[in-house]
Write a protein that holds these residues in place. Structure first.
Motif, mmCIF file in Angstrom:
data_model
loop_
_atom_site.group_PDB
_atom_site.id
_atom_site.type_symbol
_atom_site.label_atom_id
_atom_site.label_comp_id
_atom_site.label_asym_id
_atom_site.label_seq_id
_atom_site.Cartn_x
_atom_site.Cartn_y
_atom_site.Cartn_z
ATOM 1 N N THR A 210 0.823 -1.219 0.000
ATOM 2 C CA THR A 210 0.000 0.000 0.000
ATOM 3 C C THR A 210 0.849 1.258 0.000
ATOM 4 O O THR A 210 0.433 2.308 -0.490
ATOM 5 N N ASN A 211 2.089 1.145 0.564
ATOM 6 C CA ASN A 211 2.956 2.318 0.639
ATOM 7 C C ASN A 211 3.950 2.392 -0.517
ATOM 8 O O ASN A 211 4.644 3.391 -0.687
ATOM 9 N N LEU A 212 4.027 1.312 -1.286
ATOM 10 C CA LEU A 212 5.040 1.221 -2.338
ATOM 11 C C LEU A 212 4.849 2.294 -3.411
ATOM 12 O O LEU A 212 5.800 2.956 -3.816
ATOM 13 N N THR A 213 3.608 2.468 -3.835
ATOM 14 C CA THR A 213 3.343 3.448 -4.892
ATOM 15 C C THR A 213 3.693 4.855 -4.442
ATOM 16 O O THR A 213 4.304 5.636 -5.195
ATOM 17 N N ALA A 214 3.341 5.188 -3.232
ATOM 18 C CA ALA A 214 3.621 6.533 -2.713
ATOM 19 C C ALA A 214 5.125 6.794 -2.641
ATOM 20 O O ALA A 214 5.599 7.889 -2.981
ATOM 21 N N ILE A 215 5.885 5.778 -2.220
ATOM 22 C CA ILE A 215 7.338 5.938 -2.114
ATOM 23 C C ILE A 215 7.966 6.113 -3.493
ATOM 24 O O ILE A 215 8.792 7.005 -3.712
ATOM 25 N N LEU A 216 7.560 5.253 -4.438
ATOM 26 C CA LEU A 216 8.127 5.324 -5.781
ATOM 27 C C LEU A 216 7.765 6.629 -6.476
ATOM 28 O O LEU A 216 8.525 7.130 -7.311
ATOM 29 N N THR A 217 6.620 7.185 -6.117
ATOM 30 C CA THR A 217 6.203 8.438 -6.741
ATOM 31 C C THR A 217 6.916 9.642 -6.131
ATOM 32 O O THR A 217 7.427 10.512 -6.846
ATOM 33 N N ALA A 218 6.995 9.697 -4.798
ATOM 34 C CA ALA A 218 7.529 10.884 -4.125
ATOM 35 C C ALA A 218 9.040 10.819 -3.879
ATOM 36 O O ALA A 218 9.742 11.822 -4.011
ATOM 37 N N ALA A 219 9.538 9.647 -3.510
ATOM 38 C CA ALA A 219 10.960 9.527 -3.138
ATOM 39 C C ALA A 219 11.496 8.155 -3.531
ATOM 40 O O ALA A 219 11.772 7.315 -2.667
ATOM 41 N N PRO A 220 11.663 7.870 -4.815
ATOM 42 C CA PRO A 220 12.107 6.532 -5.254
ATOM 43 C C PRO A 220 13.484 6.157 -4.720
ATOM 44 O O PRO A 220 13.785 4.978 -4.558
ATOM 45 N N GLN A 221 14.333 7.172 -4.426
ATOM 46 C CA GLN A 221 15.673 6.862 -3.911
ATOM 47 C C GLN A 221 15.623 6.147 -2.566
ATOM 48 O O GLN A 221 16.579 5.462 -2.189
ATOM 49 N N THR A 222 14.506 6.277 -1.868
ATOM 50 C CA THR A 222 14.383 5.627 -0.567
ATOM 51 C C THR A 222 14.386 4.115 -0.710
ATOM 52 O O THR A 222 14.887 3.406 0.175
ATOM 53 N N LEU A 223 13.862 3.601 -1.809
ATOM 54 C CA LEU A 223 13.864 2.160 -2.063
ATOM 55 C C LEU A 223 15.074 1.739 -2.893
ATOM 56 O O LEU A 223 15.665 0.687 -2.651
ATOM 57 N N ILE A 224 15.422 2.550 -3.871
ATOM 58 C CA ILE A 224 16.539 2.193 -4.747
ATOM 59 C C ILE A 224 17.864 2.214 -3.979
ATOM 60 O O ILE A 224 18.698 1.328 -4.136
ATOM 61 N N ARG A 225 18.049 3.216 -3.164
ATOM 62 C CA ARG A 225 19.288 3.380 -2.392
ATOM 63 C C ARG A 225 18.931 3.827 -0.986
ATOM 64 O O ARG A 225 19.212 4.948 -0.571
ATOM 65 N N PRO A 226 18.299 2.950 -0.191
ATOM 66 C CA PRO A 226 17.841 3.357 1.142
ATOM 67 C C PRO A 226 18.988 3.752 2.075
ATOM 68 O O PRO A 226 18.826 4.594 2.948
ATOM 69 N N VAL A 227 20.125 3.132 1.884
ATOM 70 C CA VAL A 227 21.303 3.427 2.696
ATOM 71 C C VAL A 227 22.494 3.539 1.752
ATOM 72 O O VAL A 227 22.655 2.734 0.839
ATOM 73 N N SER A 228 23.326 4.538 1.976
ATOM 74 C CA SER A 228 24.543 4.682 1.183
ATOM 75 C C SER A 228 25.654 5.207 2.102
ATOM 76 O O SER A 228 25.511 5.183 3.330
ATOM 77 N N TYR A 229 26.737 5.689 1.531
ATOM 78 C CA TYR A 229 27.882 6.081 2.345
ATOM 79 C C TYR A 229 28.640 7.219 1.667
ATOM 80 O O TYR A 229 28.498 7.480 0.462
ATOM 81 N N LYS A 230 29.467 7.872 2.486
ATOM 82 C CA LYS A 230 30.377 8.900 1.997
ATOM 83 C C LYS A 230 31.794 8.533 2.428
ATOM 84 O O LYS A 230 32.006 8.023 3.529
ATOM 85 N N LEU A 231 32.738 8.796 1.548
ATOM 86 C CA LEU A 231 34.141 8.579 1.862
ATOM 87 C C LEU A 231 34.761 9.912 2.260
ATOM 88 O O LEU A 231 34.764 10.855 1.463
#
Length: 452
Positions: A210-231
Motif C-alpha cells: 500500500t505504501n510502495l506506490t507513494a514511495i516510488l512516486t515521491a521519493a524513489p531513492q528511498t527504495l533504490i538506495r535506502p542506505v549509502s555512504y560517503k568517503l
C-alpha cells in the motif's frame, strides 16, 4: 724529440726509425696491439678475470639484494590493515552494517573490529581525530539516526531523503597514498556496496504494498538506495609534486651523498692529503668536509621543491621550509656518513655493492605500510628513508606529528657513523703505515745491496 706518426705505429727518436720498438717501461708501443695478439695474453687474462669476476659478483648481488625490494611487493598485503566499525546508530542499519563488515570478506584488505560508540563521547569528530592520530588506518561509522531516518522516510515519503548520510568512511590518504588507493579505498567501497545492495534488497521485500506506490512516486531513492555512504579523506595527498620528496627524491638524495663521497675521495688523493695528514687530522677532514657539503647541498635541494610551489606551511607555518631543509641535511648525514665509513672498508672497488644494498633496503619499506609487509620488513621502522618520509608527510600534509622521533632515528644513524668511520679509518691507516714502512725498509735494503 720522440714522435709518433698519425698513420703509422712507428716510433721515431732523433731521426732513427725504430718501428715497434718498446717505450721505456713498456713491452710494446702504445696503441699498437689487438685484443687477441699473443703479446696481450697476460693483459687479456687480467681483464677477463676482473670482468668475469665482477659479472659473477653482480649476479650474486642480484639474488642477494634485489629480493628485498621484490619481497616488499610480492605479498601485499601479507597482513590486512586494521579498521574500526563504530555504530552510533544502534538500530537496524547499524547492526547490519557492523555484522557484515566484522564478518569480513576474502576480497577485503582490511580487518574490521567493532569499537563501542561509548569510546567516542565526542561523537563523529572524536572518531575522525582518532584516525588523524593514526590509531587505525580506516574507520566506518554508522551515524546516529540512520535507522530512524530511514524508517521515517519509508512511512512518510520524503523527496529530500539522502541515504548517504547513514554511513561515513574515514581515512587519511597522506599517511600512505599507495595504501589508501590500492588497499583501503577498494576494500571500503567493495564491502559497503555489497552491504548497501543487500539492505536495499531486504527492505524492498518488507515494504507494504500500500505504501510502495507513494514511495516510488515521491521519493524513489528511498527504495533504490535506502542506505549509502560517503568517503571522507581527512588528509588528502593533494600535492602530486610531493611524491618527489616523500619517495623518489629520497633516492636522489642518497645518490647526491654518494657523489660527495666519491668527490671527497678524489680530492684527497689528488691533493695528496691522504698521505700528508696525520691520522687524527685525516679523520677530522673526512667528517667535517661532508657535513659542510651536505649542509649546502640540502639547502639547494630544498629550494628546488620550493621553486615548484610545494606548500611547507600546513603544519609548522613559515618554519616548515627551514624544518624541511634541516631534515634533508640530517637525512643526508644519516645515509652519507654510512657510505663514507663503508667506502673506507670496501674501497672504490666494492662500494657500489653496498650502495645497491643501501638503496634497496631503504626504498623497500617506503612503498606500502610496514604493517602489511612480511615481518622481515619491520627493520624499516629504524631505517633513514622511512623516518624521513614520515617527517616530510607531517610537514606537508599535517599527518600525525612524530617528527621528534624521526629526527632521533636519523641522528642515531649519524652518531653510529661518526663512531664507526674514525675507528675504521684508524685501523686502515695503521695498516697503510705498516705497509709503507715495510716498503721503505725494502728500498733501503735494495739500495744497500746495489752499493755493495
Amino acid at each position: 724529440m720522440p714522435t709518433f706518426d698519425v698513420d703509422d705505429t712507428s716510433y721515431h727518436d732523433n731521426g732513427h726509425d725504430t718501428k715497434n720498438a718498446p717505450l721505456t717501461g713498456h713491452k710494446s708501443a702504445p696503441y699498437s696491439k689487438t685484443f687477441w695478439d699473443k703479446e696481450m695474453a697476460t693483459a687479456r687474462q687480467s681483464f677477463l678475470r676482473i670482468m668475469i669476476g665482477g659479472t659473477v659478483t653482480t649476479i650474486l648481488a642480484i639474488f642477494a639484494i634485489f629480493p628485498i625490494y621484490w619481497g616488499a611487493l610480492w605479498k601485499i598485503p601479507d597482513r590486512n590493515l586494521p579498521g574500526w566499525v563504530v555504530d552510533f546508530d544502534g538500530g537496524f542499519v547499524g547492526g547490519n552494517v557492523t555484522r557484515a563488515l566484522v564478518a569480513g570478506s576474502p576480497m577485503s584488505k582490511v580487518t574490521w573490529a567493532q569499537v563501542p560508540a561509548s569510546d567516542f563521547p565526542g561523537g563523529i569528530s572524536q572518531l575522525a581525530a582518532a584516525i588523524r592520530e593514526e590509531r587505525a588506518w580506516v574507520a566506518v561509522s554508522i551515524n546516529e539516526g540512520a535507522t530512524s531516518g530511514l524508517m521515517a522516510a519509508l512511512s512518510n515519503p520524503n523527496p529530500t531523503y539522502d541515504g548517504s548520510t547513514a554511513i561515513t568512511s574515514w581515512a587519511a590518504e597522506a599517511r600512505n597514498e599507495n595504501a589508501f588507493r590500492a588497499l583501503i579505498r577498494p576494500s571500503v567501497t567493495q564491502g559497503l556496496e555489497f552491504i548497501v545492495e543487500q539492505i536495499a534488497f531486504d527492505l524492498a521485500k518488507q515494504v507494504a504494498t500500500t505504501n510502495l506506490t507513494a514511495i516510488l512516486t515521491a521519493a524513489p531513492q528511498t527504495l533504490i538506495r535506502p542506505v549509502s555512504y560517503k568517503l571522507r579523506n581527512l588528509e588528502p595527498f593533494d600535492m602530486p609534486v610531493a611524491s618527489a620528496v616523500t619517495f623518489v627524491g629520497l633516492l636522489y638524495l642518497l645518490i647526491l651523498t654518494f657523489f660527495i663521497v666519491m668527490i671527497g675521495n678524489g680530492a684527497r688523493e689528488f691533493s695528496g692529503m691522504d698521505r700528508m695528514l696525520t691520522t687524527s687530522s685525516f679523520i677530522q677532514l673526512r667528517l667535517f668536509a661532508p657535513v659542510v657539503a651536505y649542509f649546502i647541498l640540502s639547502l639547494f635541494y630544498s629550494l628546488l621543491s620550493l621553486a615548484f610551489k610545494v606548500n611547507f606551511g600546513r603544519k609548522f607555518g613559515p618554519g616548515g621550509f627551514v624544518l624541511f631543509w634541516i631534515l634533508n641535511w640530517v637525512g643526508m648525514l644519516s645515509v652519507g656518513l654510512a657510505l663514507e665509513a663503508m667506502f673506507t672498508l670496501l674501497t672504490a672497488r666494492f662500494i657500489a655493492f653496498f650502495m645497491l644494498l643501501w638503496i634497496i633496503a631503504n626504498v623497500a619499506v617506503c612503498i606500502f605500510p610496514i604493517e602489511v609487509m612480511p615481518s622481515f620488513y619491520r627493520y624499516g621502522y629504524g631505517s633513514p628513508f622511512y623516518n624521513m618520509s614520515r617527517a616530510i608527510r607531517t610537514i606537508l600534509f599535517d599527518t600525525k606529528n612524530k617528527v621528534g622521533m624521526n629526527f632521533g632515528v636519523l641522528i642515531a644513524w649519524t652518531v653510529i657513523s661518526c663512531i664507526s668511520l674514525p675507528l675504521i679509518q684508524f685501523l686502515m691507516r695503521r695498516r697503510e703505515m705498516k705497509q709503507t714502512r715495510h716498503e721503505s725498509l725494502e728500498d733501503v735494503a735494495s739500495q744497500h745491496t746495489m752499493h755493495q
